[in-house]
Design a protein around this motif. Structure first.
Motif, PDB file in Angstrom:
ATOM      1  N   UNK A 202       0.807  -1.218   0.000  1.00 14.73           N
ATOM      2  CA  UNK A 202       0.000   0.000   0.000  1.00 14.73           C
ATOM      3  C   UNK A 202       0.842   1.271   0.000  1.00 14.73           C
ATOM      4  N   UNK A 203       2.057   1.205   0.542  1.00 20.75           N
ATOM      5  CA  UNK A 203       2.942   2.370   0.538  1.00 20.75           C
ATOM      6  C   UNK A 203       3.911   2.349  -0.635  1.00 20.75           C
ATOM      7  N   UNK A 204       3.757   1.332  -1.476  1.00 22.11           N
ATOM      8  CA  UNK A 204       4.688   1.158  -2.596  1.00 22.11           C
ATOM      9  C   UNK A 204       6.132   1.164  -2.078  1.00 22.11           C
ATOM     10  N   UNK A 205       6.319   0.372  -1.035  1.00 20.39           N
ATOM     11  CA  UNK A 205       7.610   0.305  -0.361  1.00 20.39           C
ATOM     12  C   UNK A 205       8.503  -0.785  -0.910  1.00 20.39           C
ATOM     13  N   UNK A 206       9.313  -1.400  -0.046  1.00 14.46           N
ATOM     14  CA  UNK A 206      10.282  -2.396  -0.506  1.00 14.46           C
ATOM     15  C   UNK A 206       9.625  -3.543  -1.270  1.00 14.46           C
ATOM     16  N   UNK A 207      10.319  -3.992  -2.306  1.00 17.25           N
ATOM     17  CA  UNK A 207       9.842  -5.158  -3.053  1.00 17.25           C
ATOM     18  C   UNK A 207      10.049  -6.409  -2.196  1.00 17.25           C
ATOM     19  N   UNK A 208       9.036  -7.247  -2.148  1.00 16.93           N
ATOM     20  CA  UNK A 208       9.140  -8.519  -1.441  1.00 16.93           C
ATOM     21  C   UNK A 208       8.965  -9.657  -2.432  1.00 16.93           C
ATOM     22  N   UNK A 209       9.888 -10.621  -2.365  1.00 20.52           N
ATOM     23  CA  UNK A 209       9.774 -11.808  -3.211  1.00 20.52           C
ATOM     24  C   UNK A 209       8.776 -12.799  -2.643  1.00 20.52           C
ATOM     25  N   UNK A 210       8.507 -12.714  -1.344  1.00 17.64           N
ATOM     26  CA  UNK A 210       7.581 -13.641  -0.730  1.00 17.64           C
ATOM     27  C   UNK A 210       7.358 -13.314   0.734  1.00 17.64           C
ATOM     28  N   UNK A 211       6.378 -14.005   1.314  1.00 17.28           N
ATOM     29  CA  UNK A 211       6.083 -13.889   2.747  1.00 17.28           C
ATOM     30  C   UNK A 211       5.907 -15.297   3.305  1.00 17.28           C
ATOM     31  N   UNK A 212       6.744 -15.644   4.283  1.00 19.42           N
ATOM     32  CA  UNK A 212       6.741 -16.976   4.905  1.00 19.42           C
ATOM     33  C   UNK A 212       6.029 -16.837   6.245  1.00 19.42           C
ATOM     34  N   UNK A 213       4.781 -17.282   6.303  1.00 23.83           N
ATOM     35  CA  UNK A 213       3.921 -17.071   7.459  1.00 23.83           C
ATOM     36  C   UNK A 213       3.721 -18.399   8.187  1.00 23.83           C
ATOM     37  N   UNK A 214       4.383 -18.551   9.312  1.00 27.06           N
ATOM     38  CA  UNK A 214       4.343 -19.791  10.076  1.00 27.06           C
ATOM     39  C   UNK A 214       3.334 -19.648  11.207  1.00 27.06           C
TER      40      UNK A 214
END
Length: 345
Positions: A202-214
């Motif tokens: 939403x803030x057009x911030x850092x690019x993320x390749x993924x989110x690992x949600x444990x």
């Protein structure tokens, strides 16, 4: 994950949120139940805001090897640093773990620890991160964030977002490829990771390749079947979850009509499109099971990518408490597979 477990056979589930009928908890894997039975039990009043300092003290009193001891002879360097926090907020403490002798940028892992938003510290996850750095050759940044209730929402998620922004902006110094950063965490850290991913979108911030949600903590309403099934049993029972959300959100916690930030409680987000690929896992025998399944389903409905694993008979944090169990080996293998596929150039 500091609450004493009880055997699933000793504590009947009488509360019935659906159709007024009793609901039965999904049983723990027999071998995992033996692990729970060996854990110390503590009788006492319902957890409260006043009991949080004692919970933290108990956690700090538990022996934990140093970062250097965990690294051992592996070719990994550890660095403790202080970086800027959010505007007007205190600086953040982080630990950076790097493979020794990097000659080119590598993928990065940005880790957020668990503890129900009210306890815990970054060193809880050192073992997990050192293993990943050694296995995958990545750089890991492990962040310390402010805890509720002293620092309610938005302090925790804003701290975590500030740390991610710093990592992305300083990727060259860290030896990280800024296009291949995964945000990750377990329990509250998983919920904060999901919140950080929403903020970055939403803030057009850092690019993320993924989110690992444990086993992520996503839903403050506590209305799912599984949130009622583990009332008084397991490593993170209903009373503790209610306390964590109350500490973070105050009187708004659990009120479906309240203006609760989607970055604090990602399950409230109406739009889950445009997010980085997600890996979501939980045990079938824990209270976060249903909210985690729902989150993955809603990412799919929005046209996104999510890989979902529900481990049969697993209690909350089973991989931490039962590292030698076959279920843990399967879960670790699945995480590694997803990370390899997600972080490949």
């Amino acid at each position: 994950m500091t609450v004493t477990p009880a055997s699933i056979n000793e504590t009947p589930i009488n509360e019935a949120p659906i159709n007024e009928a009793p609901i039965n908890a999904v049983p723990f894997d027999p071998a995992l139940n033996e692990v729970l039975e060996r854990m110390p039990r503590t009788a006492g009043p319902t957890p409260s805001l006043e009991s949080i300092p004692a919970m933290r003290d108990a956690g700090r009193a538990m022996f934990m090897p140093s970062v250097a001891e965990i690294i051992g002879t592996r070719e990994i360097d550890a660095e403790e640093r202080t970086i800027p926090g959010p505007d007007g907020a205190p600086d953040l403490e982080i630990t950076v773990l790097r493979p020794r002798g990097l000659s080119a940028p590598v993928p990065g892992l940005y880790n957020i620890h668990g503890g129900g938003m009210i306890s815990g510290h970054r060193y809880m996850d050192t073992v997990r991160l050192v293993d990943l750095v050694a296995e995958l050759g990545v750089v890991a940044v492990n962040v310390e964030y402010r805890l509720a209730p002293e620092n309610p929402d938005p302090a925790p998620v804003e701290d975590c977002y500030a740390g991610l922004t710093w990592m992305s902006q300083n990727a060259a110094e860290l030896g990280v490829d800024p296009g291949r950063i995964v945000v990750m965490g377990g329990s509250a850290g998983g919920g904060l990771s999901a919140g950080v991913a929403l903020l970055a979108r939403d803030r057009k911030g850092p690019h993320l390749a993924g989110q690992l949600l444990l086993c992520p903590m996503l839903d403050d309403t506590n209305t799912t079947v599984s949130s009622h099934q583990y009332d008084g049993i397991g490593t993170w029972p209903r009373a503790m979850n209610l306390l964590g959300w109350r500490a973070l959100l105050g009187e708004k916690a659990g009120d479906p009509t309240a203006d609760v930030s989607i970055y604090a409680a990602p399950a409230r987000a109406a739009d889950l499109s445009g997010l980085p690929p997600a890996f979501i896992e939980a045990g079938s025998a824990e209270m976060f099971r249903d909210e985690d399944v729902a989150y993955a389903t809603r990412i799919w409905a929005a046209g996104g990518q999510a890989e979902l694993h529900i481990w049969s008979g697993g209690f909350h944090g089973f991989d931490v408490f039962a590292p030698d169990h076959e279920l843990t080996r399967a879960a670790l293998a699945a995480r590694l597979s997803w990370l390899r596929r997600t972080l490949q150039a």
